[in-house]
Design an enzyme around this catalytic site. Structure first.
Site, PDB file in Angstrom:
ATOM      1  N   HIS A 119      59.617  22.319  42.358  1.00 14.21           N
ATOM      2  CA  HIS A 119      60.190  23.356  41.484  1.00 14.21           C
ATOM      3  C   HIS A 119      59.539  24.710  41.778  1.00 14.21           C
ATOM      4  O   HIS A 119      60.220  25.738  41.840  1.00 14.21           O
ATOM      5  CB  HIS A 119      59.978  22.969  40.018  1.00 14.21           C
ATOM      6  CG  HIS A 119      60.336  24.057  39.061  1.00 14.21           C
ATOM      7  ND1 HIS A 119      61.593  24.206  38.535  1.00 14.21           N
ATOM      8  CD2 HIS A 119      59.610  25.083  38.553  1.00 14.21           C
ATOM      9  CE1 HIS A 119      61.625  25.261  37.751  1.00 14.21           C
ATOM     10  NE2 HIS A 119      60.429  25.815  37.745  1.00 14.21           N
ATOM     11  N   LYS A 141      71.456  12.692  31.995  1.00 11.77           N
ATOM     12  CA  LYS A 141      71.011  14.091  31.837  1.00 11.77           C
ATOM     13  C   LYS A 141      72.174  14.978  32.267  1.00 11.77           C
ATOM     14  O   LYS A 141      72.662  14.863  33.398  1.00 11.77           O
ATOM     15  CB  LYS A 141      69.793  14.382  32.712  1.00 11.77           C
ATOM     16  CG  LYS A 141      68.502  13.857  32.161  1.00 11.77           C
ATOM     17  CD  LYS A 141      67.340  14.382  32.991  1.00 11.77           C
ATOM     18  CE  LYS A 141      66.023  13.826  32.482  1.00 11.77           C
ATOM     19  NZ  LYS A 141      64.889  14.210  33.346  1.00 11.77           N
ATOM     20  N   GLU A 177      65.620  11.851  47.825  1.00 14.90           N
ATOM     21  CA  GLU A 177      65.592  11.193  46.505  1.00 14.90           C
ATOM     22  C   GLU A 177      65.580   9.667  46.660  1.00 14.90           C
ATOM     23  O   GLU A 177      65.035   8.960  45.816  1.00 14.90           O
ATOM     24  CB  GLU A 177      66.792  11.631  45.655  1.00 14.90           C
ATOM     25  CG  GLU A 177      66.874  13.142  45.375  1.00 14.90           C
ATOM     26  CD  GLU A 177      65.940  13.624  44.256  1.00 14.90           C
ATOM     27  OE1 GLU A 177      65.164  12.808  43.708  1.00 14.90           O
ATOM     28  OE2 GLU A 177      65.985  14.832  43.945  1.00 14.90           O
ATOM     29  N   LYS A 185      66.505   3.437  39.287  1.00 15.15           N
ATOM     30  CA  LYS A 185      66.695   4.460  38.254  1.00 15.15           C
ATOM     31  C   LYS A 185      67.147   3.819  36.951  1.00 15.15           C
ATOM     32  O   LYS A 185      66.703   4.211  35.865  1.00 15.15           O
ATOM     33  CB  LYS A 185      67.686   5.541  38.708  1.00 15.15           C
ATOM     34  CG  LYS A 185      67.847   6.612  37.627  1.00 15.15           C
ATOM     35  CD  LYS A 185      68.127   7.988  38.107  1.00 15.15           C
ATOM     36  CE  LYS A 185      68.102   8.961  36.907  1.00 15.15           C
ATOM     37  NZ  LYS A 185      68.480  10.316  37.245  1.00 15.15           N
ATOM     38  N   HIS A 244      67.643  21.380  46.756  1.00 15.74           N
ATOM     39  CA  HIS A 244      66.767  20.688  45.815  1.00 15.74           C
ATOM     40  C   HIS A 244      66.062  19.491  46.476  1.00 15.74           C
ATOM     41  O   HIS A 244      64.847  19.314  46.359  1.00 15.74           O
ATOM     42  CB  HIS A 244      67.594  20.234  44.604  1.00 15.74           C
ATOM     43  CG  HIS A 244      66.817  19.427  43.620  1.00 15.74           C
ATOM     44  ND1 HIS A 244      65.830  19.953  42.821  1.00 15.74           N
ATOM     45  CD2 HIS A 244      66.875  18.101  43.327  1.00 15.74           C
ATOM     46  CE1 HIS A 244      65.322  19.003  42.069  1.00 15.74           C
ATOM     47  NE2 HIS A 244      65.934  17.862  42.350  1.00 15.74           N
ATOM     48  N   ARG A 292      59.935   7.823  32.234  1.00 17.07           N
ATOM     49  CA  ARG A 292      61.000   8.496  33.003  1.00 17.07           C
ATOM     50  C   ARG A 292      60.445   9.685  33.792  1.00 17.07           C
ATOM     51  O   ARG A 292      61.009  10.078  34.811  1.00 17.07           O
ATOM     52  CB  ARG A 292      62.142   8.930  32.073  1.00 17.07           C
ATOM     53  CG  ARG A 292      63.339   9.468  32.850  1.00 17.07           C
ATOM     54  CD  ARG A 292      64.614   9.547  32.036  1.00 17.07           C
ATOM     55  NE  ARG A 292      65.672  10.148  32.844  1.00 17.07           N
ATOM     56  CZ  ARG A 292      66.943  10.163  32.526  1.00 17.07           C
ATOM     57  NH1 ARG A 292      67.360   9.605  31.406  1.00 17.07           N
ATOM     58  NH2 ARG A 292      67.835  10.731  33.313  1.00 17.07           N
ATOM     59  N   ARG A 310      83.138  17.268  19.715  1.00 19.33           N
ATOM     60  CA  ARG A 310      81.868  16.630  19.331  1.00 19.33           C
ATOM     61  C   ARG A 310      81.589  15.345  20.111  1.00 19.33           C
ATOM     62  O   ARG A 310      80.890  14.462  19.648  1.00 19.33           O
ATOM     63  CB  ARG A 310      81.812  16.357  17.831  1.00 19.33           C
ATOM     64  CG  ARG A 310      81.874  17.627  17.009  1.00 19.33           C
ATOM     65  CD  ARG A 310      81.281  17.472  15.642  1.00 19.33           C
ATOM     66  NE  ARG A 310      81.355  18.724  14.935  1.00 19.33           N
ATOM     67  CZ  ARG A 310      82.392  19.105  14.216  1.00 19.33           C
ATOM     68  NH1 ARG A 310      83.424  18.290  14.073  1.00 19.33           N
ATOM     69  NH2 ARG A 310      82.398  20.268  13.617  1.00 19.33           N
ATOM     70  N   HIS A 326      58.444  16.880  41.963  1.00 14.66           N
ATOM     71  CA  HIS A 326      59.232  17.944  41.354  1.00 14.66           C
ATOM     72  C   HIS A 326      58.395  19.132  40.864  1.00 14.66           C
ATOM     73  O   HIS A 326      58.901  20.242  40.824  1.00 14.66           O
ATOM     74  CB  HIS A 326      60.075  17.391  40.193  1.00 14.66           C
ATOM     75  CG  HIS A 326      61.286  16.619  40.670  1.00 14.66           C
ATOM     76  ND1 HIS A 326      61.187  15.505  41.469  1.00 14.66           N
ATOM     77  CD2 HIS A 326      62.613  16.801  40.471  1.00 14.66           C
ATOM     78  CE1 HIS A 326      62.394  15.043  41.735  1.00 14.66           C
ATOM     79  NE2 HIS A 326      63.279  15.814  41.150  1.00 14.66           N
ATOM     80  N   ASN A 329      60.139  12.333  38.362  1.00 18.24           N
ATOM     81  CA  ASN A 329      59.877  13.710  38.782  1.00 18.24           C
ATOM     82  C   ASN A 329      58.826  13.792  39.888  1.00 18.24           C
ATOM     83  O   ASN A 329      58.285  14.875  40.145  1.00 18.24           O
ATOM     84  CB  ASN A 329      59.432  14.554  37.581  1.00 18.24           C
ATOM     85  CG  ASN A 329      60.545  14.687  36.557  1.00 18.24           C
ATOM     86  OD1 ASN A 329      61.718  14.711  36.916  1.00 18.24           O
ATOM     87  ND2 ASN A 329      60.184  14.741  35.284  1.00 18.24           N
ATOM     88  N   GLU A 333      63.022  10.374  28.241  1.00 22.00           N
ATOM     89  CA  GLU A 333      61.846  10.912  28.930  1.00 22.00           C
ATOM     90  C   GLU A 333      60.690  11.218  27.996  1.00 22.00           C
ATOM     91  O   GLU A 333      60.113  12.307  28.024  1.00 22.00           O
ATOM     92  CB  GLU A 333      62.235  12.154  29.759  1.00 22.00           C
ATOM     93  CG  GLU A 333      61.209  12.453  30.841  1.00 22.00           C
ATOM     94  CD  GLU A 333      61.669  13.477  31.859  1.00 22.00           C
ATOM     95  OE1 GLU A 333      62.778  13.329  32.396  1.00 22.00           O
ATOM     96  OE2 GLU A 333      60.903  14.424  32.108  1.00 22.00           O
TER      97      GLU A 333
END
Ligand code: NAD
Ligand code: GLY
Length: 387
Positions: free
Chosen positions: A264, A155, A197, A239, A278, A253, A133, A260, A257, A249
Site C-alpha cells: 500500500h 468486501k 495473490e 480464502k 495492485h 482475516r 436496502r 499489503h 493482507n 476481519e
C-alpha cells in the site's frame, strides 16, 4: 491456517462452499462456466430478472455468451456497461450505476450480476448492498485477481479522495462463478499481477501449495487449464476458510493482507497509477515482509530468498527499484502506512512470517527497526541491487 472450506471436485468443476450460515454460498471454478450461468443462476432467483454490470472491455469480449446463457434459461436481463479501470470505483460512477439500475424497474427480487474484474465486482457489490436496502448479487470474475481474491469474501466498495476502498460494506454474493476460460483474453501483465495473490495463499498458510507453485508456476502463468483450475480452486478454498473464521476481519482475516502494508505504501507513493498494479505492489510487499521478518530474526533468510526468487521468476517486481530516481524516504513510506485503514489504535499492522506458510499478525513493530529496514531497501533499489 486450517482449510475449512468444502472442495468438491468433479470432472468439469470444483465447488467450494463458503460456510457463513444463512449467507453461505458456493464458488464454482471451471472452464467454460459462462455458458452455464443461466441454469446455475435460475435456482437463486425469486424472479427471472437480472441486471448485469460490466465494463467496456469485458463487454466486448465476454458479454454475448452470458446474454445467450440467460436467454436460454428464460431470464430477462438489462445491462449496464461502465468504463474500464480503477477510476470507475468512485462516487460519480456509483451514483450513475444506481440510477441506471433503478431505471430498469428493479424489485427486491432482482439480482445484480457483476461480470468483470475486481473493479466491477467491488462497485457492483456495493450498489447491490445499498439499492432498495439490499439486493442479491452474484460474481462472475474475469481477472485472475478477481477469481482468487476480490470476488470471494464480501468486501465491496469504492475509493474516496482520502484513499482506496474507504467507502463500502460487507455484502456477500449468492454465488461466484469463476470461469477460467475467460482469462484467455487477459493481458499477461494482469495474469502475473493476479498470480501474486495466488502465491500469497501459499506463503501465508500453505507451504505445500507454495511447493506446488514452485513446480507449476510456468503452467499457471501460461494458462494451462488444469494447473490454472487447481491454482484458482486452492486459492478460493484458502480464502473461504479464512473468511469463514473471521468474516469481518476482527482477527485472522488480516492474514490475507500479507504484503499489503508495504504494498500500500508503495502504491500510494506511486500515486495509485497503472505503472504499478495492485498485485505487483503485493509482490514487492510480500518480498519485503519476508526480508523484514528475516532481518528481525523471525524467519530463515533462505525462505526470504526463495520467495524473492519465485516472484522474480514469475516476472513480478520484488524490490523498491521502481522508486529509483524519486526522492522517496523511509519516513514518507511510513507516513503512507499510517494513512492505511489497517492502522489500529495508532499502531501499524504488519503481517510478518516465521517462514514460508507461517504468517502472523504483528502490531509490535519497532518504528526505528522499520525505518532502517526501509532506508536500506530504498538504497538497494536506487542502486538496482537485489536484497
Ligand atoms: P480491473 O477490474 O480493473 O481489471 C483489470 C483490467 O482487465 C481492466 O481493464 C478490465 O477491463 C480488464 N479485464 C477484465 N477481465 C478481462 C478479461 N477476461 N480479458 C481482458 N481484459 C479483462 O482490476 P482487477 O485487477 O481485476 O481488480 C483490482 C480491483 O480489485 C481494485 O480496485 C482492488 O481494490 C480490488 N480488490 C478488491 C478485493 C476485495 O476483497 N473486494 C480484493 C483485492 C482487490
Ligand atoms: N483481500 C483481502 C480480504 O478480502 O480480506
Amino acid at each position: 491456517m486450517s482449510v475449512a472450506g468444502e472442495l468438491t471436485t468433479t470432472a468439469a468443476t470444483d465447488r467450494i462452499n463458503v460456510d457463513l450460515g444463512e449467507r453461505s454460498y458456493d464458488i464454482i471454478v471451471g472452464d467454460g462456466l459462462l455458458v452455464t450461468a443461466g441454469r446455475r443462476l435460475r435456482p437463486l432467483l425469486t424472479q427471472p430478472r437480472v441486471v448485469i454490470v460490466t465494463d467496456e472491455t469485458v463487454a466486448r469480449l465476454h458479454l454475448d455468451p452470458l446474454h445467450a446463457a440467460l436467454a436460454a434459461a428464460e431470464i430477462c436481463h438489462a445491462t449496464v456497461v461502465l468504463p474500464a479501470g480503477e477510476g470507475t470505483k468512485d462516487f460519480t460512477h456509483l451514483a450513475g450505476l444506481c440510477e441506471r439500475v433503478l431505471e430498469s424497474e428493479i424489485e427486491r427480487g432482482t439480482m445484480l450480476v457483476a461480470l468483470g474484474g475486481g473493479v466491477i465486482g467491488d462497485i457492483t457489490g456495493f450498489a447491490a448492498g445499498i439499492l432498495l436496502r439490499g439486493l442479491d448479487f452474484i460474481q462472475i470474475p474475469t481477472t485472475l485477481l478477481a477469481q482468487v481474491d476480490s470476488s470471494v469474501g464480501g468486501k465491496t466498495g469504492i475509493n474516496s479522495r482520502h484513499g482506496k476502498n474507504l467507502v463500502g460494506l460487507f455484502h456477500q454474493p449468492r454465488l461466484v462463478l469463476a470461469d477460467i476460460g475467460t482469462l484467455s483474453t487477459l493481458d499477461p501483465r494482469h495474469v502475473r499481477a493476479g498470480y501474486a495473490e495466488v502465491v500469497k495463499y501459499g506463503l501465508l498458510g500453505d507451504p505445500a501449495f507454495f511447493g506446488w507453485l514452485e513446480e507449476n508456476a510456468g503452467k499457471v502463468l501460461a494458462l494451462d487449464a488444469a494447473a490454472l483450475r487447481q491454482a484458482v480452486a486452492v486459492s478460493c478454498r484458502a480464502k473461504a476458510a479464512v473468511v469463514r473464521a473471521d468474516e469481518r476481519e476482527s482477527g485472522a482475516r488480516a492474514l490475507l493482507n500479507l504484503g499489503h502494508t508495504f504494498g500500500h505504501a508503495l502504491e500510494a507513493e506511486m500515486g495509485f497509477c497503472d505503472a504499478l498494479l495492485h498485485g505487483e505492489a503485493v509482490a514487492v510487499g510480500m518480498a519485503l515482509a519476508f526480508d523484514f521478518s528475516a532481518r528481525l530474526g523471525l524467519a530463515p533468510a533462505g525462505d526470504a530468498a526463495a520467495v524473492r526468487r519465485h516472484l522474480a521468476r514469475a516476472g513480478l517486481p520484488t524490490d523498491l527499484s521502481l522508486l529509483a530516481g524519486r526522492t522517496t524516504s523511509a519516513d514518507a513510506l511510513i507516513a503512507h502506512m499510517r494513512s492505511d485503514k489497517k492502522v489500529k489504535d495508532g499502531r501499524l499492522t504488519f503481517i510478518l512470517v516465521r517462514g514460508i506458510g507461517a504468517a502472523f499478525v504483528c502490531r509490535e513493530v519497532d518504528e526505528s527497526d522499520l525505518r532502517s529496514f526501509l532506508a536500506d531497501a530504498l538504497a538497494r533499489g536506487q542502486a538496482g541491487r537485489p536484497a
